[in-house]
Design an enzyme around this catalytic site. Structure first.
Site, PDB file in Angstrom:
ATOM      1  N   CYS A 180       0.925  -0.443   0.145  1.00 37.44           N
ATOM      2  CA  CYS A 180       0.092   0.027   0.106  1.00 37.44           C
ATOM      3  C   CYS A 180       0.884   1.393  -0.022  1.00 37.44           C
ATOM      4  CB  CYS A 180      -1.291  -0.139   1.237  1.00 37.44           C
ATOM      5  SG  CYS A 180      -1.776  -1.563   1.471  1.00 37.44           S
TER       6      CYS A 180
ATOM      7  N   GLU B  87       5.661  -1.461  12.217  1.00 35.02           N
ATOM      8  CA  GLU B  87       4.254  -2.468  12.346  1.00 35.02           C
ATOM      9  C   GLU B  87       5.099  -3.804  12.012  1.00 35.02           C
ATOM     10  OE1 GLU B  87       2.917  -3.994   8.831  1.00 35.02           O
ATOM     11  OE2 GLU B  87       4.253  -1.947   7.239  1.00 35.02           O
TER      12      GLU B  87
ATOM     13  N   GLN C 182       3.344  -5.285   9.315  1.00 34.70           N
ATOM     14  CA  GLN C 182       2.654  -6.668   7.824  1.00 34.70           C
ATOM     15  C   GLN C 182       3.565  -7.244   7.134  1.00 34.70           C
ATOM     16  OE1 GLN C 182      -0.773  -4.528   6.750  1.00 34.70           O
ATOM     17  NE2 GLN C 182      -1.347  -5.629   5.220  1.00 34.70           N
TER      18      GLN C 182
ATOM     19  N   ALA D 176     -12.413  -8.939   2.506  1.00 36.30           N
ATOM     20  CA  ALA D 176     -12.130  -9.492   3.579  1.00 36.30           C
ATOM     21  C   ALA D 176     -10.437 -10.003   3.468  1.00 36.30           C
ATOM     22  CB  ALA D 176     -12.880 -10.700   3.571  1.00 36.30           C
TER      23      ALA D 176
ATOM     24  N   GLU E 100      -5.831  -9.423   3.919  1.00 35.94           N
ATOM     25  CA  GLU E 100      -5.400  -9.214   4.906  1.00 35.94           C
ATOM     26  C   GLU E 100      -5.318  -8.194   5.592  1.00 35.94           C
ATOM     27  OE1 GLU E 100      -0.627  -9.271   6.796  1.00 35.94           O
ATOM     28  OE2 GLU E 100      -1.311  -9.442   4.506  1.00 35.94           O
TER      29      GLU E 100
END
Length: 461
Positions: free
Chosen positions: A52, A109, A111, A186, A188
């Site tokens: 992202c 983070e 992720q 729906a 991660e």
């Protein structure tokens, strides 16, 4: 001696670029990017990371010039100030910072570490990862794991999903607990957003996904989700929602202006990359669209709470990076030494064979006599090459690649094609960095490369 090459990197990330620019740099999928880079002159390995908050690519070439040339068109539609080009050392250090969460919009983070691992596996399966990038990426992943195991860098860290909820709290105009919320996606990111909304007890929480069964599974896993739906009912769901967080992996807009014409007062927070919400939706009366850029102020406050941990991670990266440099230099020297001994062994076998033939002509030789001749030859090689071996390692430690080249040519003219690393990058040509089955990482040499007797002699020096 093999020339291990040099890594070059390019990054378009949230610290310099806007969401639109990151989206532009991610217009092609990872497989397409890697294939295009491998087709460039001089590129032997390639890797791409898209999340992202960033779009990045790395290549391995024989020299930095070819690497820079291969990455010139990585983001042709992005302004120069938003594109960061990195040389070998910068690329390796940057990968470690990315993996440890220091480069994330949400400091520390978790992720990103999983995303890096997934990208590595995908590139490996595509056949674009060779020894240089494999070692570099494995080291980065190792640092990322160490950072989270040994420091509090991710303690209290928010995900983009929870950052979106914090943004909603500050912008909604009424208590978020009274809001009806919709999560689109729906996967991660959608899961993190749903958990964050459920944790603040919104009055209604619906998850919509292209595959309804995935949304239904999520509703069973997370207490607080009141319904699961498909995207075919998105228009109706948007009318009922006060807060909408979108986080799909769709390459096209999922939410368009037409979906929102009857929605009324609605806050949309788009944390997808590429974006899920058509920017034109912000022009619809009552609708306000926020994207990842708007999360900066929210995450800045949480970052301040982990500054001390970040300093510890910085020190850890410095430590691992120094080990990386030392391991690479030793590996380069050991490759030269191994080649030198290989040439000497070739001469030894030839001369010993000649000597034994002559001695056989003078009378029968016993096995003990043969062993004596072999041992004499081995001892001569060990004594003659012990000093050059030590000198080559010292030369590698001092980045004296000219000495290494000269030694190779003196001991074996067949190595004339050996190329000297560019002095601008020689100190940073790293390779042996991964854990596990890579003995050079801790400064030990493979016994298959250098005779055991030489290792023993060096250890005694």
């Amino acid at each position: 001696m093999r020339n291990a090459g040099v890594i070059s990197g390019v990054s378009v990330a949230h610290d310099r670029a806007s969401v639109q620019e990151i989206e532009s740099a991610s217009s092609d999928d990872v497989e397409t990017v890697v294939a295009r880079l491998l087709a460039c002159e001089g590129v032997t390995e390639a890797f791409s990371l898209q999340t992202c908050n960033r779009a990045e690519a790395y290549v391995v070439t024989d020299d930095a010039t070819h690497g820079r040339r291969a990455l010139e068109d990585f983001a042709p539609d992005v302004r120069d100030g938003s594109v960061r080009h990195m040389d070998h050392e910068e690329s390796l250090r940057h990968l470690m910072r990315v993996a440890s969460g220091l480069e994330s919009l949400v400091l520390g983070e978790d992720q990103i570490l999983g995303q890096l691992k997934d990208a590595f596996e995908a590139a490996h399966d595509a056949g674009s990862i060779g020894p240089m990038l494999e070692d570099a990426l494995m080291k980065a992943i190792h640092v990322g794991e160490r950072a989270r195991d040994e420091t509090a860098i991710n303690e209290g860290a928010v995900s983009l999903g929870s950052a979106a909820v914090r943004l909603a709290r500050s912008k909604l105009g009424h208590p978020v607990e009274d809001a009806r919320a919709l999560v689109v996606g729906a996967g991660e990111m959608g899961t993190l957003a749903a958990k964050a909304l459920a944790s603040v007890d919104v009055s209604e929480l619906v998850v919509a996904n292209r595959t309804v069964s995935h949304a239904a599974h999520l509703s069973r896993e997370i207490p607080g989700i009141t319904a699961a739906a498909g995207l075919d009912s998105l228009g109706e769901l948007l009318v009922d929602a006060d807060i909408v967080i979108t986080a799909t992996s769709s390459p096209d807009y999922v939410v368009e202006s037409a979906h929102l014409e009857a929605a009324g007062a609605t806050m949309l927070i788009d944390i997808a990359q590429p974006r899920d919400v058509d920017p034109a939706a912000d022009d619809v009366d009552g609708v306000r669209v926020h994207d990842i850029d708007d999360l900066e102020t929210v995450t800045d406050r949480t970052a301040a709470q982990r500054e001390q941990a970040a300093k510890q991670v910085e020190a850890m990266i410095d430590e691992e990076f120094d080990r990386l440099l030392a391991a690479y230099k030793r590996k380069r020297a050991d490759e030269a030494i191994s080649s030198m001994y290989e040439a000497a062994e070739h001469v030894k076998r030839r001369e010993v064979s000649t000597a034994l033939s002559k001695l056989e002509a003078q009378g029968d030789l016993t096995d003990e006599q043969r062993e004596t001749v072999e041992s004499l030859a081995d001892a001569l090689i060990g004594q003659l090459l012990s000093a050059p071996t030590k000198s080559l390692r010292d030369a590698a430690g001092d980045d004296d690649w000219t000495t290494i080249q000269t030694a190779m040519r003196l001991f074996d003219p067949g190595f004339d094609d050996y190329s000297v690393p560019d002095t601008a990058t020689s100190s940073s040509r790293l390779g042996d960095v991964s854990e596990g089955n890579h003995p050079d990482i801790d400064g030990e040499s493979s016994e298959d490369e250098i005779p055991r007797r030489v290792i023993e002699q060096l250890s005694d020096d």
